[in-house]
Design a protein around this motif. Structure first.
Motif, PDB file in Angstrom:
ATOM      1  N   PHE A  50       0.868  -1.177   0.000  1.00  0.00           N
ATOM      2  CA  PHE A  50       0.000   0.000   0.000  1.00  0.00           C
ATOM      3  C   PHE A  50       0.902   1.223   0.000  1.00  0.00           C
ATOM      4  CE2 PHE A  50       0.605  -1.423   4.347  1.00  0.00           C
ATOM      5  CZ  PHE A  50       0.937  -0.259   5.041  1.00  0.00           C
ATOM      6  N   SER A  51       0.314   2.397  -0.124  1.00  0.00           N
ATOM      7  CA  SER A  51       1.114   3.612  -0.297  1.00  0.00           C
ATOM      8  C   SER A  51       0.710   4.689   0.696  1.00  0.00           C
ATOM      9  CB  SER A  51       0.949   4.171  -1.714  1.00  0.00           C
ATOM     10  OG  SER A  51       1.396   3.246  -2.677  1.00  0.00           O
ATOM     11  N   LYS A  52       1.626   5.602   0.905  1.00  0.00           N
ATOM     12  CA  LYS A  52       1.373   6.845   1.620  1.00  0.00           C
ATOM     13  C   LYS A  52       1.831   7.993   0.729  1.00  0.00           C
ATOM     14  CE  LYS A  52       2.314   4.949   6.280  1.00  0.00           C
ATOM     15  NZ  LYS A  52       1.308   5.454   7.218  1.00  0.00           N
ATOM     16  N   GLN A 114      -8.876   1.486   9.714  1.00  0.00           N
ATOM     17  CA  GLN A 114      -8.426   0.330   8.940  1.00  0.00           C
ATOM     18  C   GLN A 114      -9.375  -0.851   9.136  1.00  0.00           C
ATOM     19  OE1 GLN A 114      -4.885  -1.755  10.225  1.00  0.00           O
ATOM     20  NE2 GLN A 114      -4.194  -2.015   8.106  1.00  0.00           N
ATOM     21  N   PRO A 123     -10.733   0.616   0.432  1.00  0.00           N
ATOM     22  CA  PRO A 123      -9.294   0.921   0.490  1.00  0.00           C
ATOM     23  C   PRO A 123      -8.869   1.424   1.868  1.00  0.00           C
ATOM     24  CG  PRO A 123     -10.296   1.875  -1.467  1.00  0.00           C
ATOM     25  CD  PRO A 123     -11.421   1.405  -0.612  1.00  0.00           C
ATOM     26  N   TRP A 124      -7.570   1.329   2.133  1.00  0.00           N
ATOM     27  CA  TRP A 124      -6.990   1.722   3.414  1.00  0.00           C
ATOM     28  C   TRP A 124      -6.479   3.157   3.427  1.00  0.00           C
ATOM     29  CZ3 TRP A 124      -3.151  -2.692   5.160  1.00  0.00           C
ATOM     30  CH2 TRP A 124      -3.865  -3.890   5.306  1.00  0.00           C
ATOM     31  N   ASP A 125      -6.687   3.924   2.381  1.00  0.00           N
ATOM     32  CA  ASP A 125      -6.011   5.207   2.235  1.00  0.00           C
ATOM     33  C   ASP A 125      -6.119   6.103   3.462  1.00  0.00           C
ATOM     34  OD1 ASP A 125      -6.763   4.089  -0.410  1.00  0.00           O
ATOM     35  OD2 ASP A 125      -5.663   5.812  -1.180  1.00  0.00           O
ATOM     36  N   LYS A 128      -4.100   4.767   6.505  1.00  0.00           N
ATOM     37  CA  LYS A 128      -2.645   4.692   6.414  1.00  0.00           C
ATOM     38  C   LYS A 128      -1.987   5.948   5.853  1.00  0.00           C
ATOM     39  CE  LYS A 128      -1.381   0.387   7.611  1.00  0.00           C
ATOM     40  NZ  LYS A 128      -0.303   0.112   8.601  1.00  0.00           N
ATOM     41  N   GLY A 129      -2.652   6.665   4.966  1.00  0.00           N
ATOM     42  CA  GLY A 129      -2.007   7.747   4.228  1.00  0.00           C
ATOM     43  C   GLY A 129      -2.382   9.134   4.680  1.00  0.00           C
TER      44      GLY A 129
END
Length: 225
Positions: A50-52, A114, A123-125, A128-129
């Motif tokens: 996943f991304s940040k 989450q 999505p986890w955005d 996490k982000g």
């Protein structure tokens, strides 16, 4: 109209220069004990990512405001890899040639968001982000410290150790992570990879002082306000 938007950069240990940060990728459940504590299967299945956003970075000695929209902020101490070169479909044997250096990171997580996202298949955005969710120590160049494969990784809250492991326990080592990630995206100079966290993740509340480190690489220490 002209927009003057500064690009995120990270500190390079022992240098007045800065490392330009392009993207932040993170690996999920890369330690067997953490996979178990999160209810997962620690078998060596392909890693997931996943991304940040790059501007989620915060220096490892800065105070951090508690983020909004959460009652369950968690710490996750991690080895971070900074890339000087990239490419697509990189072989594991060639991965070390892409690495500029290593740092200590804290992948802050709004665990309640989450859990809701997981339950709803979303999505986890936002879990996490969010802003200031990617704590990072100064980067130690690989030219100085080599490519560590074993080192203690730890985190304490208020002086109480919560996470205590070794980077040798990663299910997918750094070279394999780079190789696998490069099959999904073409990696570029300036990319950071947070490589997963050992067991012991837990809640942070306002007033906590969170410290952590990896032997031979660096430390972080943040007060949460």
């Amino acid at each position: 109209m002209r927009f003057d938007v500064p690009a995120p950069t990270a500190e390079i240990a022992g240098s007045g220069e800065r490392f330009p940060v392009r993207r932040i990728f993170c690996v999920g459940k890369n330690y067997a004990d953490h996979a178990r504590e999160m209810g997962g299967d620690p078998t060596r299945e392909p890693p997931f990512f996943f991304s940040k956003p790059a501007d989620a970075l915060v220096a490892g000695a800065a105070d951090i405001a508690m983020p909004p929209r959460t009652g369950n902020l968690h710490h996750e101490i991690e080895l971070v890899v900074a890339l000087a070169k990239g490419g697509a479909n990189i072989a594991s044997d060639d991965a070390a040639d892409c690495i500029f250096g290593y740092a200590v990171g804290n992948d802050l997580t709004r665990r309640d968001l989450q859990a809701d996202a997981k339950a709803g298949g979303r999505p986890w955005d936002m879990a996490k982000g969010f802003d200031h969710s990617a704590v990072l120590s100064p980067i130690r160049p690989a030219a100085e410290i080599g490519h560590p494969s074993s080192a203690r990784i730890w985190l304490s809250v208020g002086g109480e150790v919560r996470q205590d492991g070794d980077i040798a326990d990663m299910i997918w080592p750094v070279a394999d992570i780079i190789a696998e990630l490069s099959t999904y995206v073409e990696l570029k100079p300036g990319d950071l990879i947070y490589t997963g966290t050992p067991a012991g993740v837990g809640r942070i509340v306002a007033g906590d002082v969170v410290e952590g480190g990896i032997d031979g690489i660096g430390t972080i220490a943040n007060r949460f306000l």
